[in-house]
Every structure is written in structure tokens, then in C-alpha cells.
Design a protein around this motif. Structure first.
Motif, mmCIF file in Angstrom:
data_model
loop_
_atom_site.group_PDB
_atom_site.id
_atom_site.type_symbol
_atom_site.label_atom_id
_atom_site.label_comp_id
_atom_site.label_asym_id
_atom_site.label_seq_id
_atom_site.Cartn_x
_atom_site.Cartn_y
_atom_site.Cartn_z
ATOM 1 N N SER A 87 0.838 -1.491 0.301
ATOM 2 C CA SER A 87 -0.074 -0.785 -0.169
ATOM 3 C C SER A 87 0.879 1.539 -0.126
ATOM 4 C CB SER A 87 -0.792 -0.115 1.209
ATOM 5 O OG SER A 87 -1.140 -0.786 1.588
ATOM 6 N N ALA A 88 1.113 2.037 -1.102
ATOM 7 C CA ALA A 88 1.731 3.109 -0.905
ATOM 8 C C ALA A 88 0.995 4.157 -2.380
ATOM 9 C CB ALA A 88 3.031 3.535 -1.426
ATOM 10 N N MET A 89 1.790 5.063 -2.816
ATOM 11 C CA MET A 89 1.415 6.565 -3.797
ATOM 12 C C MET A 89 2.503 5.678 -4.798
ATOM 13 S SD MET A 89 -0.648 8.564 -5.479
ATOM 14 C CE MET A 89 -0.766 9.858 -4.713
ATOM 15 N N TYR A 90 2.006 5.032 -5.784
ATOM 16 C CA TYR A 90 3.440 4.505 -6.682
ATOM 17 C C TYR A 90 3.336 5.883 -8.229
ATOM 18 C CZ TYR A 90 3.633 0.043 -4.369
ATOM 19 O OH TYR A 90 3.687 -1.065 -3.594
ATOM 20 N N PHE A 91 4.533 6.470 -8.252
ATOM 21 C CA PHE A 91 4.863 7.595 -9.394
ATOM 22 C C PHE A 91 5.685 6.886 -10.454
ATOM 23 C CE2 PHE A 91 2.786 10.697 -6.678
ATOM 24 C CZ PHE A 91 3.987 10.720 -5.823
ATOM 25 N N CYS A 92 5.056 6.991 -11.627
ATOM 26 C CA CYS A 92 5.807 6.956 -12.448
ATOM 27 C C CYS A 92 6.439 8.254 -13.167
ATOM 28 C CB CYS A 92 4.564 6.700 -13.920
ATOM 29 S SG CYS A 92 5.463 6.399 -15.609
ATOM 30 N N ALA A 93 7.843 7.891 -13.418
ATOM 31 C CA ALA A 93 8.856 9.515 -14.247
ATOM 32 C C ALA A 93 8.949 8.889 -15.166
ATOM 33 C CB ALA A 93 9.783 10.135 -13.203
ATOM 34 N N SER A 94 9.398 10.159 -16.683
ATOM 35 C CA SER A 94 10.339 10.045 -17.719
ATOM 36 C C SER A 94 11.202 11.003 -18.020
ATOM 37 C CB SER A 94 9.583 9.855 -18.662
ATOM 38 O OG SER A 94 8.649 11.016 -18.384
ATOM 39 N N SER A 95 12.134 10.559 -17.898
ATOM 40 C CA SER A 95 13.265 11.703 -18.698
ATOM 41 C C SER A 95 13.867 11.952 -20.032
ATOM 42 C CB SER A 95 14.719 11.648 -17.476
ATOM 43 O OG SER A 95 14.959 10.522 -17.691
ATOM 44 N N VAL A 96 14.525 13.014 -20.415
ATOM 45 C CA VAL A 96 14.973 12.561 -21.764
ATOM 46 C C VAL A 96 16.332 11.369 -21.825
ATOM 47 C CG1 VAL A 96 15.372 13.826 -23.477
ATOM 48 C CG2 VAL A 96 14.144 15.042 -22.705
ATOM 49 N N GLY A 97 17.054 12.365 -20.870
ATOM 50 C CA GLY A 97 19.288 12.081 -20.697
ATOM 51 C C GLY A 97 18.366 10.641 -19.578
ATOM 52 N N GLY A 98 19.451 10.293 -19.165
ATOM 53 C CA GLY A 98 19.837 9.095 -18.307
ATOM 54 C C GLY A 98 20.319 10.353 -16.707
ATOM 55 N N THR A 99 20.425 11.790 -17.143
ATOM 56 C CA THR A 99 20.971 12.531 -15.486
ATOM 57 C C THR A 99 20.161 13.923 -16.228
ATOM 58 O OG1 THR A 99 22.359 13.167 -16.969
ATOM 59 C CG2 THR A 99 22.470 11.759 -14.960
ATOM 60 N N GLY A 100 19.230 14.436 -15.623
ATOM 61 C CA GLY A 100 18.849 15.584 -15.803
ATOM 62 C C GLY A 100 17.378 15.068 -14.752
ATOM 63 N N GLU A 101 16.352 16.142 -15.758
ATOM 64 C CA GLU A 101 15.221 16.699 -14.340
ATOM 65 C C GLU A 101 14.662 15.487 -14.625
ATOM 66 O OE1 GLU A 101 13.055 19.822 -15.451
ATOM 67 O OE2 GLU A 101 11.162 19.434 -14.834
ATOM 68 N N LEU A 102 13.764 14.794 -13.816
ATOM 69 C CA LEU A 102 12.911 13.406 -13.510
ATOM 70 C C LEU A 102 11.627 14.619 -13.886
ATOM 71 C CD1 LEU A 102 13.838 10.789 -11.395
ATOM 72 C CD2 LEU A 102 13.656 10.803 -14.256
ATOM 73 N N PHE A 103 10.157 13.964 -15.046
ATOM 74 C CA PHE A 103 9.105 14.095 -14.778
ATOM 75 C C PHE A 103 8.154 13.411 -14.042
ATOM 76 C CE2 PHE A 103 9.405 18.095 -17.453
ATOM 77 C CZ PHE A 103 10.845 17.519 -18.116
ATOM 78 N N PHE A 104 7.444 13.646 -13.112
ATOM 79 C CA PHE A 104 6.519 12.837 -12.221
ATOM 80 C C PHE A 104 4.765 12.968 -12.459
ATOM 81 C CE2 PHE A 104 9.353 10.100 -9.297
ATOM 82 C CZ PHE A 104 10.279 11.461 -9.347
ATOM 83 N N GLY A 105 4.884 11.593 -12.685
ATOM 84 C CA GLY A 105 3.635 11.802 -13.118
ATOM 85 C C GLY A 105 2.312 12.027 -11.944
ATOM 86 N N GLU A 106 1.034 12.347 -11.522
ATOM 87 C CA GLU A 106 0.139 12.712 -10.280
ATOM 88 C C GLU A 106 0.598 11.495 -9.384
ATOM 89 O OE1 GLU A 106 0.340 15.989 -10.440
ATOM 90 O OE2 GLU A 106 -2.094 16.093 -10.326
#
Lengths: 113, 113
Positions: A87-106
């Protein structure tokens, strides 16, 4: 503005049931991630995925967990036999490259009864 | 080992004042750091990042300072507004090179009117 979308927003399941959480990452991103956050705690890394394979996983990501990118747009997290402690909140994230900003879902809130 | 932590779990600041949120990390090999803001029920939102070859980076109303000597990261928010109320997490990139971010415990910022 492009965003990471996740479904469902909330899922309630019985212990032992299989759950699939779905994510649509930002379209030109190449790296995908699942994180989870137990209520009131920090965000924990589960797995990273690149080039159709897992690049790294944490000790949390045991044999009950799996990820898949079935069709070039969706990125899924499957929990084979859920436990109460999943039981938890599960977040998906993606990024263009391997380092740099991660964009998270809700996030997708999973409640295991 | 991996250890990204925060000195203060809750910070209360008067509206209009400056806020400083601190973070300590233990892995001197980490080379990239991000500050995220998380509002209740939402996913982490990128605020600002900094690479290890820098000691300061400024954004709009926010500044991140990195002190590699003592492995310390701080986030400064100028003229704090009610909308800044949230939990703030620092995250460090995994030095393993496989694109894993380790999040700190989080600091709750409360802006007092």
C-alpha cells in the motif's frame, strides 16, 4: 505542456491479487522510472528502464514486481501478488536523458486490504 | 551507503520572509542534485537542479547552494508565498551511472499569513 499520466488514480485490492499500474510517459523521453511513497515517508526508487530493459532496480523491486513497455507508449508496473505493505502511492517518471530532470506523474494510490 | 537526509522536518516561515531548506548527503561521488516540491496528493514537481561542478544556481525566486566539502545542499526561497507551502525533497543522482535518484526524507514548509 507535455506531462506524464498515470492510471488508475486510486486502486483498492485484496491481498494476494495482481495489480497493474499504467503510465504514459512524455513522448520523446527515453528513460522511465517507478518510484513509490508510503504515506508520510520519502519517495523510494523502485526501478529504471531504458531501451526496453531494466537498467537498475532496488531491493524493494523483488520477484513480485515487473515492468513492461508493451506498445511504445505505455509503461506498466505489475505487482503479482499484493501484500499489505505494498500500500503506497506509486509514481511513474520519465526523462529525456539518463541524468537531468525527472518528470513525475500525479501518482496511483494503491490500497491493499 | 546512500543517505540523503534533511535537518528539519518542518519549517514555518512568515509570508514574505525568505526560507532556507537544508539537505545533507553522504555520497561524495554524487554529481547531480535536484530539489523537488510536493503538494498534498500530487507528484513531485521539479524546482531547480545543480551539478557538482557548480556551487550555486539561481532560478526564479529560488537559489540552490551546494557545498561539496561538507556534503550539504540548501534551497533558498525568496519572499515566501502561501503557494510555496509543500513538502520539499532533495534528490541526488546515483553515482552508479544508471540514472537512479535517491530522495531525502523531506521538509514540510508552512507559510504563515
Amino acid at each position: 505542456e507535455p506531462e506524464v499520466t498515470q492510471t488508475p488514480s486510486h486502486q483498492v485490492t485484496q491481498m494476494g491479487q495482481e495489480v497493474i499500474l499504467r503510465c504514459v510517459p512524455i513522448s520523446n523521453h527515453l528513460y522511465f522510472y517507478w518510484y513509490r511513497q508510503i504515506l508520510g515517508q520519502k519517495v523510494e526508487f523502485l526501478v529504471s528502464f531504458y531501451n526496453n530493459e531494466i537498467s537498475e532496480k532496488s531491493e524493494i523491486f523483488d520477484d513480485q514486481f515487473s515492468v513492461e513497455r508493451p506498445d511504445g507508449s505505455n509503461f506498466t508496473l505489475k505487482i503479482r501478488s499484493t501484500k499489505l505493505e505494498d500500500s503506497a502511492m506509486y509514481f511513474c517518471a520519465s526523462s529525456v536523458g539518463g541524468t537531468g530532470e525527472l518528470f513525475f506523474g500525479e501518482g496511483s494510490r494503491l490500497t491493499v486490504l | 551507503g546512500e543517505n540523503v537526509g534533511l535537518h528539519l522536518p518542518t519549517l514555518s516561515v512568515q509570508e514574505g520572509d525568505n526560507s532556507i531548506i537544508n539537505c545533507a548527503y553522504s555520497n561524495s561521488a554524487s554529481d547531480y542534485f535536484i530539489w523537488y516540491k510536493q503538494e498534498s496528493g500530487k507528484g513531485p514537481q521539479f524546482i531547480i537542479d545543480i551539478r557538482s561542478n557548480m556551487d550555486k544556481r539561481q532560478g526564479q525566486r529560488v537559489t540552490v547552494l551546494l557545498n561539496k566539502t561538507v556534503k550539504h545542499l540548501s534551497l533558498q526561497i525568496a519572499a515566501t508565498q502561501p503557494g510555496d507551502s509543500a513538502v520539499y525533497f532533495c534528490a541526488e543522482s546515483s553515482p552508479s551511472g544508471t540514472y537512479k535518484y535517491i530522495f531525502g526524507t523531506g521538509t514540510r514548509l508552512k507559510v504563515l499569513a
